[in-house]
Enzyme design. Sequence first.
Site, PDB file in Angstrom:
ATOM      1  CE  LYS A 163       6.089  -1.327  -4.826  1.00  0.00           C
ATOM      2  NZ  LYS A 163       6.680  -0.799  -3.686  1.00  0.00           N
TER       3      LYS A 163
ATOM      4  CE1 TYR B 227       6.888   6.050   5.522  1.00  0.00           C
ATOM      5  CE2 TYR B 227       7.963   4.793   3.873  1.00  0.00           C
ATOM      6  CZ  TYR B 227       7.452   5.893   4.220  1.00  0.00           C
ATOM      7  OH  TYR B 227       5.852   5.877   3.561  1.00  0.00           O
TER       8      TYR B 227
ATOM      9  CE1 TYR C 156       2.175   3.790   1.220  1.00  0.00           C
ATOM     10  CE2 TYR C 156       2.884   2.685  -0.488  1.00  0.00           C
ATOM     11  CZ  TYR C 156       2.957   4.199   0.146  1.00  0.00           C
ATOM     12  OH  TYR C 156       3.663   4.280  -0.010  1.00  0.00           O
TER      13      TYR C 156
ATOM     14  CG  ASP D 165      -1.605   2.181  -6.906  1.00  0.00           C
ATOM     15  OD1 ASP D 165      -0.386   0.989  -7.955  1.00  0.00           O
ATOM     16  OD2 ASP D 165      -1.230   2.128  -6.045  1.00  0.00           O
TER      17      ASP D 165
END
Length: 455
Positions: A285, A27, A155, A256
Amino acid sequence: MQPPPPQDATAVEHLLALDRAHAWHPYTSTIDRDPVYPVRRAHGCELELMDGRRLIDGMASWWCVIHGYDHPALNQAARDQLEQMAHVMFGGLTHAPAIGLVERLVRITPAPLRQVFLCDSGSVAVEVAMKMALQYQQAIGEHRRVRFLSLRSGYHGDTFHAMSVCDPVTGMHQLFNQVLPRQFFAQAPAPRFGEPCSDADIADFQRLIESHRDEIAAVILEPIVQGAGGMRFYSADYLQRIRALCDAHGVLLIADEIATGFGRTGRLFACEHAGISPDIMTLGKALTGGYLTSAATLATEQVAHAISSAEPGVFMHGPTFMGNPLACAIANASIDLLLEANAGPDTDIRPSISTSGPGWQTNIARIERALAAGLAPCRDLPGVADVRVLGAIGVVEIEEPVAMRAIQGRFIERGVWVRPFGRLVYLMPPFIISDDALRWLTAAVVDVLAEPSRI
């Protein structure tokens, strides 16, 4: 252990020059580059920069380093596995680390998740889950069910189909809206965590699933905690009602749990707050304790067997590095470490590894109390919209976006690593963090947000 002396300034500048010339960070622009801070070493809850500065890490490297850095148990698992094999293809072969991992995941995740597809990263796990849902609906003859229902402020990753189920406005992917698959989006959950869900709260979701049931393959959501889309904590009752609506309309539910899995919210998996089980679950993660990229998508036998019973008779996905033995071995050690309650706090303000401690739930509750107490003064600061804490997650929401470059430097001046985004300043530290280090972190957040130049 004494830290080594700071690295030569000329050598550091040479490395940074190479970084500026060639490294494209997430980003960021390659023209107007954001500052980066070179790390020489990471240990416990601490990052040591090449200039000798030491920072308490409030991010757990984007939430994955739950046991801290340089953990002896995870280091040993890596060394032991390297003596055997670092990698072997998972097509037609198997090995003990992968078998051990899928057994552990089936044992600790909510029933009836029984089949485990190992993959590379969180975004890939979401892609796999969506492909599973589509292939399942095709297998049972529901050929029109090719779209997904998601939640605003959600997200799910940066790959193509994962982007399509992120919030189309706040999900960072507006540039691609014209080419992404068109999905359905319900209003973000209104009731906060701990609050009941009224008929009005669920009405928009109910309207969408009822009116488009013949088009929807699955609902995909982040259970209880919406992560990078807004760091919002929502009602377990809302999640229960979504599960019931999916059942009523023959729609699969994908949970998720990439950000919430492995204890971050105070339950091993956030679905447990609502007492529900999804049809498909994604994990990533913290799976390897932050050592290697790895992820998993779990499915019920109903989903897996339906896919396997119809043309082409197999699930159509196969990452090169799925089931990587090194990643699996470290993941096994990380899960064992968490469940054996060996992730307790150290007493030093610059914490190192602790090899014993309270049960992980007690430890998360300790972190939750410290975050709540430490961040509470932010409520009285001008421009602060909300302060919220759940498990090992603390969030301060600001009315206006923070000045990222300036605020990052302010945090480093105070000896902490905090990486805000948008209007959110948040903490998701390693689980081994001490109370003293938590006080240091939260005090830094309060002090920096109290500065008039923070936005």
